[in-house]
Design a protein around this motif. Structure first.
Motif, PDB file in Angstrom:
ATOM      1  N   LYS A  74       4.956  -3.108   2.200  1.00 36.09           N
ATOM      2  CA  LYS A  74       4.674  -1.725   2.599  1.00 36.09           C
ATOM      3  C   LYS A  74       3.334  -1.284   2.044  1.00 36.09           C
ATOM      4  CE  LYS A  74       9.173   0.233   3.303  1.00 36.09           C
ATOM      5  NZ  LYS A  74      10.031   1.382   3.154  1.00 36.09           N
ATOM      6  N   GLU A  76       1.007   1.025   0.307  1.00 35.58           N
ATOM      7  CA  GLU A  76       1.168   2.083  -0.696  1.00 35.58           C
ATOM      8  C   GLU A  76      -0.102   2.907  -0.850  1.00 35.58           C
ATOM      9  OE1 GLU A  76       2.449   0.022  -4.210  1.00 35.58           O
ATOM     10  OE2 GLU A  76       4.390  -0.476  -3.338  1.00 35.58           O
ATOM     11  N   SER A  90       2.855  -3.249  -1.467  1.00 41.25           N
ATOM     12  CA  SER A  90       4.036  -3.674  -2.238  1.00 41.25           C
ATOM     13  C   SER A  90       3.675  -4.087  -3.661  1.00 41.25           C
ATOM     14  CB  SER A  90       4.761  -4.806  -1.516  1.00 41.25           C
ATOM     15  OG  SER A  90       5.320  -4.341  -0.318  1.00 41.25           O
ATOM     16  N   GLY A 112       3.245   3.677   3.892  1.00 39.38           N
ATOM     17  CA  GLY A 112       4.637   3.459   4.274  1.00 39.38           C
ATOM     18  C   GLY A 112       4.801   2.465   5.408  1.00 39.38           C
ATOM     19  N   ASP A 113       3.714   2.134   6.118  1.00 38.41           N
ATOM     20  CA  ASP A 113       3.796   1.158   7.208  1.00 38.41           C
ATOM     21  C   ASP A 113       4.104  -0.228   6.671  1.00 38.41           C
ATOM     22  OD1 ASP A 113       3.270   3.020   9.147  1.00 38.41           O
ATOM     23  OD2 ASP A 113       1.176   2.426   9.462  1.00 38.41           O
ATOM     24  N   GLU A 114       4.878  -0.995   7.435  1.00 38.10           N
ATOM     25  CA  GLU A 114       5.150  -2.395   7.109  1.00 38.10           C
ATOM     26  C   GLU A 114       3.980  -3.231   7.629  1.00 38.10           C
ATOM     27  OE1 GLU A 114       7.655  -4.193   5.572  1.00 38.10           O
ATOM     28  OE2 GLU A 114       8.496  -2.303   4.872  1.00 38.10           O
ATOM     29  N   GLN A 133      -0.136  -4.849  11.531  1.00 39.19           N
ATOM     30  CA  GLN A 133       0.892  -3.818  11.440  1.00 39.19           C
ATOM     31  C   GLN A 133       2.166  -4.349  12.095  1.00 39.19           C
ATOM     32  OE1 GLN A 133      -0.168  -0.284  13.592  1.00 39.19           O
ATOM     33  NE2 GLN A 133       0.919   1.038  12.162  1.00 39.19           N
TER      34      GLN A 133
END
Length: 134
Positions: A74, A76, A90, A112-114, A133
């Motif tokens: 993720k 941050e 992460s 917050g995006d993976e 993304q």
């Protein structure tokens, strides 16, 4: 038998088995490195079961760029303006520069995006080669 002949014979009896053991250890070490490389490739290129051209080119691209670290995480933190700088994904600090390929969907990248990251890890730094993304 002369004393010198006895000493030479005794040293040969001891040296030959030691030499064989050292050679086996050397081969084991190299075999371990090769197994690691193969497991890395098979783990991150598991989609490459067939002979698909896209996967072949992706694997060749990653190998040329020296990619040795692939993970998902993720987002941050990222630079306030632009993409160049240090990103935190992460808990990992990732260096992003002008050569990094960034693939995003219609929406802009936000906290917050993976993300999927292919990077080169060396000298304690992680330099992103590609960020995608999820």
């Amino acid at each position: 038998m002369k004393t010198t002949h006895k000493v030479i014979l005794a040293s040969l009896v001891c040296a030959i088995p030691l030499g064989l053991l050292a050679h086996d250890k050397y081969e084991d070490k190299n075999q371990k490195n090769e197994n690691y490389k193969e497991s890395f490739k098979s783990h991150f290129f598991e989609d490459d079961k067939g002979d698909h051209e896209d996967y072949k080119y992706e694997r060749e691209f990653y190998e040329k760029k020296g990619v040795n670290y692939i993970f998902e995480g993720k987002l941050e933190e990222k630079p306030k303006t632009g993409f160049t700088g240090v990103w935190k994904i992460s808990g990992n600090k990732i260096l992003v520069d002008d050569t990094t390929i960034i693939i995003q969907e219609d929406k802009a990248l936000k906290v917050g995006d993976e993300l999927y990251i292919a990077a080169k890890r060396q000298n304690g730094q992680i330099k992103a080669v590609e960020i995608e993304q999820d």
